[in-house]
Design a protein around this motif. Structure first.
Motif, PDB file in Angstrom:
ATOM      1  N   LYS A 159       0.931  -1.325   0.054  1.00 37.01           N
ATOM      2  CA  LYS A 159      -0.020  -0.045  -0.218  1.00 37.01           C
ATOM      3  C   LYS A 159       0.874   1.269   0.149  1.00 37.01           C
ATOM      4  O   LYS A 159       0.611   2.120  -0.620  1.00 37.01           O
ATOM      5  N   ALA A 160       1.830   1.248   0.721  1.00 38.32           N
ATOM      6  CA  ALA A 160       2.854   2.494   0.715  1.00 38.32           C
ATOM      7  C   ALA A 160       3.651   2.656  -0.517  1.00 38.32           C
ATOM      8  O   ALA A 160       3.567   3.775  -1.102  1.00 38.32           O
ATOM      9  N   SER A 161       3.724   1.656  -1.158  1.00 38.66           N
ATOM     10  CA  SER A 161       4.306   1.702  -2.724  1.00 38.66           C
ATOM     11  C   SER A 161       3.388   2.442  -3.490  1.00 38.66           C
ATOM     12  O   SER A 161       3.698   3.078  -4.331  1.00 38.66           O
ATOM     13  N   ARG A 162       2.113   1.957  -3.492  1.00 43.50           N
ATOM     14  CA  ARG A 162       1.054   2.554  -4.201  1.00 43.50           C
ATOM     15  C   ARG A 162       0.989   4.115  -3.646  1.00 43.50           C
ATOM     16  O   ARG A 162       0.785   4.860  -4.903  1.00 43.50           O
ATOM     17  N   LEU A 163       0.962   4.384  -2.649  1.00 41.01           N
ATOM     18  CA  LEU A 163       1.006   5.844  -2.320  1.00 41.01           C
ATOM     19  C   LEU A 163       2.304   6.629  -2.694  1.00 41.01           C
ATOM     20  O   LEU A 163       2.033   7.769  -3.005  1.00 41.01           O
ATOM     21  N   HIS A 164       3.417   5.899  -2.700  1.00 35.88           N
ATOM     22  CA  HIS A 164       4.606   6.539  -3.327  1.00 35.88           C
ATOM     23  C   HIS A 164       4.259   7.022  -4.886  1.00 35.88           C
ATOM     24  O   HIS A 164       4.615   8.338  -5.083  1.00 35.88           O
ATOM     25  N   ASP A 165       3.872   6.137  -5.315  1.00 38.01           N
ATOM     26  CA  ASP A 165       3.455   6.461  -6.807  1.00 38.01           C
ATOM     27  C   ASP A 165       2.346   7.336  -7.040  1.00 38.01           C
ATOM     28  O   ASP A 165       2.442   8.250  -8.310  1.00 38.01           O
ATOM     29  N   GLU A 166       1.521   7.571  -6.192  1.00 38.43           N
ATOM     30  CA  GLU A 166       0.519   8.760  -6.149  1.00 38.43           C
ATOM     31  C   GLU A 166       1.128   9.995  -5.733  1.00 38.43           C
ATOM     32  O   GLU A 166       0.311  10.978  -5.570  1.00 38.43           O
ATOM     33  N   GLY A 167       2.320  10.163  -5.134  1.00 37.39           N
ATOM     34  CA  GLY A 167       2.721  11.303  -4.610  1.00 37.39           C
ATOM     35  C   GLY A 167       2.289  11.476  -3.123  1.00 37.39           C
ATOM     36  O   GLY A 167       2.707  12.866  -2.595  1.00 37.39           O
ATOM     37  N   GLU A 172       2.712   7.530   3.211  1.00 35.45           N
ATOM     38  CA  GLU A 172       3.546   6.476   2.841  1.00 35.45           C
ATOM     39  C   GLU A 172       4.472   6.214   3.939  1.00 35.45           C
ATOM     40  O   GLU A 172       4.597   5.015   4.302  1.00 35.45           O
ATOM     41  N   LYS A 173       5.164   7.341   4.239  1.00 31.10           N
ATOM     42  CA  LYS A 173       6.210   7.306   5.235  1.00 31.10           C
ATOM     43  C   LYS A 173       5.238   6.795   6.691  1.00 31.10           C
ATOM     44  O   LYS A 173       6.273   5.709   7.181  1.00 31.10           O
ATOM     45  N   ASN A 174       4.405   6.947   6.970  1.00 29.79           N
ATOM     46  CA  ASN A 174       3.791   6.323   8.278  1.00 29.79           C
ATOM     47  C   ASN A 174       3.454   4.865   8.048  1.00 29.79           C
ATOM     48  O   ASN A 174       3.701   3.987   8.808  1.00 29.79           O
ATOM     49  N   MET A 175       2.912   4.578   6.771  1.00 31.14           N
ATOM     50  CA  MET A 175       2.812   3.099   6.553  1.00 31.14           C
ATOM     51  C   MET A 175       4.163   2.229   6.494  1.00 31.14           C
ATOM     52  O   MET A 175       4.011   1.255   6.759  1.00 31.14           O
ATOM     53  N   VAL A 176       5.253   2.719   6.075  1.00 28.81           N
ATOM     54  CA  VAL A 176       6.643   2.107   6.036  1.00 28.81           C
ATOM     55  C   VAL A 176       6.786   2.002   7.576  1.00 28.81           C
ATOM     56  O   VAL A 176       7.417   1.111   7.886  1.00 28.81           O
TER      57      VAL A 176
END
Length: 193
Positions: A159-167, A172-176
């Protein structure tokens, strides 16, 4: 489909009643109630639609003993047959309270993890943990808890990777970070630290 799966599981022979309704009728040879199918390459199974695969898996599950389910799941993992794994998940009760039930949930959890069906995998690992705990296998129960945490962490990582792609880098940082904590706590849970 069902007859092919049974042939693969049983090292070549399948029950006559499964083969009689098979699309492989012209490739079948029977003796003493058991039949074999003269096909050497079973990769065509992956090309079948999901509904056909699921229907075949359901027939196989109805004709086999629960003790054979872990082997069936391993076969689907080796064949990378996602629809087969999902069919087993949908048709095998999660509450089989015995060591066999724990093993089925464990192997199915691994299979579901391998196809990124993380929610279903977590459910199976949790069930396996509860059953192992109930039969007194505390070490195995902890290992299943650790697998559940690893699966949750992997789900967060994806999910974090998808958020990264969405900017969406803050989320993303919180999920990681949450995923990292789960990975770390899984080591502690399994007793390996």
């Amino acid at each position: 489909m069902a007859s092919v799966i049974m042939q693969l599981l049983r090292g070549g022979s399948v029950p006559r009643d499964l083969v009689s309704n098979s699309a492989f009728g012209d490739l079948v040879s029977c003796r003493d109630g058991n039949c074999t199918i003269a096909v050497n390459d079973f990769s065509f199974i992956k090309d079948l639609d999901s509904a056909s695969i699921k229907e075949g898996v359901i027939k196989v599950l109805r004709s086999m003993d629960l003790a054979g389910v872990p082997e069936l799941i391993q076969l689907f993992i080796s064949m990378e047959l996602e629809a087969g794994i999902m069919a087993v998940d949908e048709n095998i009760n999660i509450n089989i309270n015995s060591e066999l039930g724990a093993k089925i949930n464990e192997v199915l959890g691994v299979a579901l993890y391998s196809i990124a069906a993380y929610d279903n995998a977590i459910t199976r690992f949790s069930a396996a943990s509860a059953i192992y705990e109930g039969i007194g296998d505390v070490g195995r129960a902890r290992f299943m808890e650790a697998m559940s945490k690893i699966t949750r962490a992997e789900d967060l990582r994806v999910k974090a990777s998808r958020l990264h792609d969405e900017g969406k880098h803050d989320i993303e940082k919180n999920m990681v970070e949450d995923a990292s904590k789960l990975y770390a706590s899984s080591v502690v849970t399994s007793g390996k630290l």
